[in-house]
Write a protein that holds these residues in place. Structure first.
Motif, PDB file in Angstrom:
ATOM      1  N   SER A 117       0.732  -1.151  -0.018  1.00 39.33           N
ATOM      2  CA  SER A 117      -0.100  -0.050  -0.002  1.00 39.33           C
ATOM      3  C   SER A 117       0.862   1.471  -0.091  1.00 39.33           C
ATOM      4  CB  SER A 117      -0.819   0.042   1.268  1.00 39.33           C
ATOM      5  OG  SER A 117      -0.062  -0.139   2.325  1.00 39.33           O
ATOM      6  N   LEU A 118       2.201   1.086   0.282  1.00 38.27           N
ATOM      7  CA  LEU A 118       3.205   2.395   0.369  1.00 38.27           C
ATOM      8  C   LEU A 118       3.653   2.491  -0.991  1.00 38.27           C
ATOM      9  CD1 LEU A 118       3.869   4.184   2.579  1.00 38.27           C
ATOM     10  CD2 LEU A 118       5.919   2.991   2.905  1.00 38.27           C
ATOM     11  N   PRO A 119       3.548   3.671  -1.609  1.00 42.68           N
ATOM     12  CA  PRO A 119       4.016   4.102  -2.929  1.00 42.68           C
ATOM     13  C   PRO A 119       5.526   3.888  -2.797  1.00 42.68           C
ATOM     14  CG  PRO A 119       2.295   5.403  -2.653  1.00 42.68           C
ATOM     15  CD  PRO A 119       2.386   4.781  -1.247  1.00 42.68           C
ATOM     16  N   TRP A 120       6.453   3.840  -4.051  1.00 36.40           N
ATOM     17  CA  TRP A 120       7.888   3.933  -3.921  1.00 36.40           C
ATOM     18  C   TRP A 120       8.143   5.006  -3.189  1.00 36.40           C
ATOM     19  CZ3 TRP A 120      10.119  -0.583  -4.148  1.00 36.40           C
ATOM     20  CH2 TRP A 120       9.537  -1.377  -4.771  1.00 36.40           C
ATOM     21  N   ASN A 121       7.715   6.437  -3.844  1.00 30.44           N
ATOM     22  CA  ASN A 121       8.264   7.570  -3.387  1.00 30.44           C
ATOM     23  C   ASN A 121       8.241   7.937  -2.199  1.00 30.44           C
ATOM     24  OD1 ASN A 121       8.537   7.770  -6.232  1.00 30.44           O
ATOM     25  ND2 ASN A 121       7.442   9.500  -6.385  1.00 30.44           N
ATOM     26  N   VAL A 282       3.674  10.484   4.446  1.00 35.60           N
ATOM     27  CA  VAL A 282       5.166  11.025   3.727  1.00 35.60           C
ATOM     28  C   VAL A 282       4.536  12.042   2.835  1.00 35.60           C
ATOM     29  CG1 VAL A 282       7.390  10.646   2.748  1.00 35.60           C
ATOM     30  CG2 VAL A 282       6.329   8.869   4.209  1.00 35.60           C
ATOM     31  N   ARG A 283       4.727  13.177   2.831  1.00 34.89           N
ATOM     32  CA  ARG A 283       4.223  14.092   1.487  1.00 34.89           C
ATOM     33  C   ARG A 283       5.604  14.445   0.794  1.00 34.89           C
ATOM     34  NH1 ARG A 283       0.927  19.566   1.941  1.00 34.89           N
ATOM     35  NH2 ARG A 283       2.440  21.110   1.018  1.00 34.89           N
ATOM     36  N   VAL A 284       5.220  13.976  -0.423  1.00 37.73           N
ATOM     37  CA  VAL A 284       6.496  14.300  -1.454  1.00 37.73           C
ATOM     38  C   VAL A 284       6.203  15.456  -2.134  1.00 37.73           C
ATOM     39  CG1 VAL A 284       7.454  13.295  -3.564  1.00 37.73           C
ATOM     40  CG2 VAL A 284       6.724  11.542  -1.614  1.00 37.73           C
ATOM     41  N   ALA A 285       7.269  16.335  -1.977  1.00 38.71           N
ATOM     42  CA  ALA A 285       7.130  17.482  -2.737  1.00 38.71           C
ATOM     43  C   ALA A 285       7.618  17.669  -4.160  1.00 38.71           C
ATOM     44  CB  ALA A 285       7.955  18.606  -1.792  1.00 38.71           C
ATOM     45  N   ARG A 286       8.688  16.985  -4.344  1.00 39.83           N
ATOM     46  CA  ARG A 286       8.971  17.110  -5.684  1.00 39.83           C
ATOM     47  C   ARG A 286       9.884  15.727  -6.009  1.00 39.83           C
ATOM     48  NH1 ARG A 286      11.980  22.960  -5.666  1.00 39.83           N
ATOM     49  NH2 ARG A 286      10.121  24.189  -5.312  1.00 39.83           N
ATOM     50  N   THR A 287       9.948  15.463  -7.515  1.00 37.89           N
ATOM     51  CA  THR A 287      10.705  14.093  -7.738  1.00 37.89           C
ATOM     52  C   THR A 287      11.715  14.858  -8.742  1.00 37.89           C
ATOM     53  OG1 THR A 287       9.166  13.602  -9.405  1.00 37.89           O
ATOM     54  CG2 THR A 287       9.177  12.620  -7.331  1.00 37.89           C
ATOM     55  N   GLU A 292      19.734  14.383 -11.971  1.00 39.91           N
ATOM     56  CA  GLU A 292      19.233  15.895 -11.645  1.00 39.91           C
ATOM     57  C   GLU A 292      19.640  15.833 -10.001  1.00 39.91           C
ATOM     58  OE1 GLU A 292      15.519  17.197 -14.175  1.00 39.91           O
ATOM     59  OE2 GLU A 292      15.172  15.659 -12.858  1.00 39.91           O
ATOM     60  N   ALA A 293      20.635  15.177  -9.401  1.00 40.35           N
ATOM     61  CA  ALA A 293      20.824  15.175  -7.926  1.00 40.35           C
ATOM     62  C   ALA A 293      21.259  16.779  -7.621  1.00 40.35           C
ATOM     63  CB  ALA A 293      21.829  14.293  -7.657  1.00 40.35           C
ATOM     64  N   ALA A 294      22.012  17.173  -8.466  1.00 39.74           N
ATOM     65  CA  ALA A 294      22.563  18.515  -8.124  1.00 39.74           C
ATOM     66  C   ALA A 294      21.640  19.657  -8.219  1.00 39.74           C
ATOM     67  CB  ALA A 294      23.664  18.927  -9.455  1.00 39.74           C
ATOM     68  N   ARG A 295      20.471  19.535  -9.139  1.00 34.96           N
ATOM     69  CA  ARG A 295      19.642  20.407  -9.094  1.00 34.96           C
ATOM     70  C   ARG A 295      18.657  20.203  -7.788  1.00 34.96           C
ATOM     71  NH1 ARG A 295      14.466  21.199 -11.492  1.00 34.96           N
ATOM     72  NH2 ARG A 295      14.429  19.315 -12.828  1.00 34.96           N
ATOM     73  N   ALA A 296      18.414  18.865  -7.599  1.00 34.11           N
ATOM     74  CA  ALA A 296      17.777  18.759  -6.342  1.00 34.11           C
ATOM     75  C   ALA A 296      18.428  19.376  -4.995  1.00 34.11           C
ATOM     76  CB  ALA A 296      17.339  17.319  -6.062  1.00 34.11           C
ATOM     77  N   HIS A 297      19.580  19.188  -5.007  1.00 31.75           N
ATOM     78  CA  HIS A 297      20.244  19.844  -3.732  1.00 31.75           C
ATOM     79  C   HIS A 297      20.274  21.389  -3.847  1.00 31.75           C
ATOM     80  CE1 HIS A 297      22.799  16.324  -2.270  1.00 31.75           C
ATOM     81  NE2 HIS A 297      21.439  15.774  -2.466  1.00 31.75           N
ATOM     82  N   ALA A 298      20.416  21.910  -4.881  1.00 29.48           N
ATOM     83  CA  ALA A 298      20.175  23.466  -5.044  1.00 29.48           C
ATOM     84  C   ALA A 298      18.925  23.964  -4.619  1.00 29.48           C
ATOM     85  CB  ALA A 298      20.605  23.910  -6.581  1.00 29.48           C
ATOM     86  N   ASP A 299      17.969  23.224  -5.132  1.00 29.34           N
ATOM     87  CA  ASP A 299      16.544  23.581  -4.599  1.00 29.34           C
ATOM     88  C   ASP A 299      16.148  23.278  -3.188  1.00 29.34           C
ATOM     89  OD1 ASP A 299      16.182  24.527  -7.244  1.00 29.34           O
ATOM     90  OD2 ASP A 299      14.852  22.527  -7.626  1.00 29.34           O
ATOM     91  N   LEU A 300      16.972  22.428  -2.511  1.00 31.59           N
ATOM     92  CA  LEU A 300      16.801  21.915  -1.127  1.00 31.59           C
ATOM     93  C   LEU A 300      17.267  22.987  -0.305  1.00 31.59           C
ATOM     94  CD1 LEU A 300      15.347  19.683   0.606  1.00 31.59           C
ATOM     95  CD2 LEU A 300      17.532  18.607   0.715  1.00 31.59           C
ATOM     96  N   ARG A 301      18.359  23.694  -0.756  1.00 27.43           N
ATOM     97  CA  ARG A 301      19.138  24.664  -0.008  1.00 27.43           C
ATOM     98  C   ARG A 301      18.406  25.976   0.044  1.00 27.43           C
ATOM     99  NH1 ARG A 301      25.276  22.832  -0.849  1.00 27.43           N
ATOM    100  NH2 ARG A 301      25.730  24.826   0.330  1.00 27.43           N
ATOM    101  N   LYS A 302      17.273  26.139  -0.743  1.00 29.31           N
ATOM    102  CA  LYS A 302      16.602  27.418  -0.683  1.00 29.31           C
ATOM    103  C   LYS A 302      15.329  27.164  -0.129  1.00 29.31           C
ATOM    104  CE  LYS A 302      17.805  27.718  -5.546  1.00 29.31           C
ATOM    105  NZ  LYS A 302      16.994  27.589  -6.880  1.00 29.31           N
ATOM    106  N   PRO A 303      14.560  28.091   0.183  1.00 30.78           N
ATOM    107  CA  PRO A 303      13.153  27.966   0.793  1.00 30.78           C
ATOM    108  C   PRO A 303      12.145  27.116  -0.123  1.00 30.78           C
ATOM    109  CG  PRO A 303      13.708  30.108   0.973  1.00 30.78           C
ATOM    110  CD  PRO A 303      14.784  29.372   0.128  1.00 30.78           C
ATOM    111  N   HIS A 304      11.612  26.022   0.142  1.00 31.96           N
ATOM    112  CA  HIS A 304      11.084  25.160  -0.730  1.00 31.96           C
ATOM    113  C   HIS A 304       9.719  24.695  -0.301  1.00 31.96           C
ATOM    114  CE1 HIS A 304      12.199  21.778   1.834  1.00 31.96           C
ATOM    115  NE2 HIS A 304      13.324  22.273   1.775  1.00 31.96           N
ATOM    116  N   ALA A 305       8.871  23.973  -1.145  1.00 31.91           N
ATOM    117  CA  ALA A 305       7.682  23.473  -0.651  1.00 31.91           C
ATOM    118  C   ALA A 305       7.762  22.365   0.388  1.00 31.91           C
ATOM    119  CB  ALA A 305       6.960  22.798  -1.995  1.00 31.91           C
ATOM    120  N   ALA A 306       6.732  22.306   1.129  1.00 30.28           N
ATOM    121  CA  ALA A 306       7.095  21.200   2.436  1.00 30.28           C
ATOM    122  C   ALA A 306       6.634  19.744   1.762  1.00 30.28           C
ATOM    123  CB  ALA A 306       5.708  21.461   3.221  1.00 30.28           C
TER     124      ALA A 306
END
Ligand SMILES: NC(=O)c1ccc[n+]([C@@H]2O[C@H](COP(=O)([O-])OP(=O)(O)OC[C@H]3O[C@@H](n4cnc5c(N)ncnc54)[C@H](OP(=O)(O)O)[C@@H]3O)[C@@H](O)[C@H]2O)c1
Length: 313
Positions: A117-121, A282-287, A292-306
């Protein structure tokens, strides 16, 4: 071959690279995981930012502590903490090292069955924050009747502190940006904005102070307000190490604590059961693609969606 993300140097997200790696066979006790989703956590970028020290000998540095996937091979005598492991099992792996990859070789001890019942993400983003939240609640001894202040209640760890703290019978005040107040309320806490005047805003809700504080923000403001409001300083807990919280008397949870990762390992099955039953979210904000790990890290370091950021191989 498999693909993995490494930090080639210390620095910002630009030092990340996707590299090919030789596929290694599992040793006795180990299991191969074909990865479906990977949880991203702030420690993943802190480690190569230099914030936790810099040792050139560990470069290139693999990243990541959690993932979800399908068992591809089982080494001799490999078993999980809740029983045998078979090829084809859908599983969550935590705690592991260097999980930013499409294929992992992990110890059987880190392998927990994933409920269908638990989605992968959601499975991939559950355990690092969930187990840290359990650790903080246990360390602060939170239980029925407590009034708890949570700094960063909309964050990965904070959102679990709120959900699990409510289930323990605590009443919770949680700090967040105004855009996240509805989310914090939906988790079961009364939201307040952080920033100038925080002490007064919490005092309106807690005229006699609070029983315990769990800080996931690590700001000077969070430390000062907590010291002012808590009735018993032995119940100040933070996830963010540093000299200021230590001087203020905060207890700092983490892998370097007296019991290491054991409290978090013990929490895994309980958390997976809760998530599988829909009793925590578990709320998933973005995939992002693994590449694209570098972009994910750049986004995580800024204010971001919960919510959690997830990488997809
Ligand atoms: N010690 C350990 O073992 C351990 C384990 C896990 C995490 N951590 C650490 O705990 C921290 C939180 O991790 P996480 O995964 O929950 O991160 P996250 O998902 O990025 O959440 C960070 C939270 O901090 C809030 N925040 C940002 N600036 C703030 C401020 N000035 N005052 C109050 N709150 C503020 C954000 O709220 P808004 O989005 O509403 O602005 C957000 O909810 C990180 O530093 C991480 O490295 C430590």
């Amino acid at each position: 071959m498999s693909r993995r993300v490494v930090a080639r140097a210390y620095g910002g997200p630009e030092v990340l690279a996707v590299v090919d790696a030789e596929a290694v066979n599992p040793a006795p006790g180990e299991v191969v995981i074909e990865v479906r989703a990977i949880g991203v956590n702030p420690i993943d970028y802190k480690l190569y930012s230099g914030a936790c020290g810099a040792d050139p000998d560990v470069l290139p540095m693999g990243l990541g502590s959690e993932a979800a996937g399908i068992v591809g091979e089982v080494g001799d005598s490999a078993a999980g903490p809740v029983g045998p492991i078979s090829v084809g099992d859908e599983v969550i792996v935590y705690p592991v090292s260097e999980s930013y990859a499409d294929r992992l070789v992990v110890s059987g001890d880190s392998v927990i069955p994933k409920p269908a019942s638990l989605p992968w993400n959601e499975a991939a983003g559950l355990l690092a924050v969930g187990a840290t939240a359990v650790d903080t609640l246990d360390t602060a001894n939170v239980g029925t009747g407590d009034l708890l202040l949570v700094h960063g209640a909309s964050g990965g760890v904070g959102s679990f502190v709120v959900q699990l703290g409510r289930a323990r019978g605590a009443t919770i005040i949680g700090t967040a940006r105004p855009e996240h107040h509805d989310y914090v309320r939906s988790l079961g806490a009364t939201p307040v904005s952080y920033g100038a005047g925080l002490d007064d805003r919490v005092r309106v809700l807690a005229p006699d102070g609070v029983d315990a504080v769990i800080d996931t923000a690590g700001s000077d403001e969070a430390i000062d307000v907590s010291v002012d409001l808590v009735r018993d300083r032995s119940r100040l807990v933070t996830t963010v190490p540093g000299p200021r919280p230590a001087e203020a008397g905060f207890r700092i949870v983490g892998a370097l604590g007296p019991e290491g990762m054991e409290p978090r390992k013990r929490a895994r099955v309980f958390l997976v059961d809760l998530a599988g039953n829909g009793d925590v979210r578990v709320r998933v904000a973005r995939t992002y693609a693994l590449t694209e790990a570098a972009r994910a890290h750049a986004d995580l370091r800024k204010p971001h969606a919960a919510g959690k950021f997830i990488l997809l191989p």
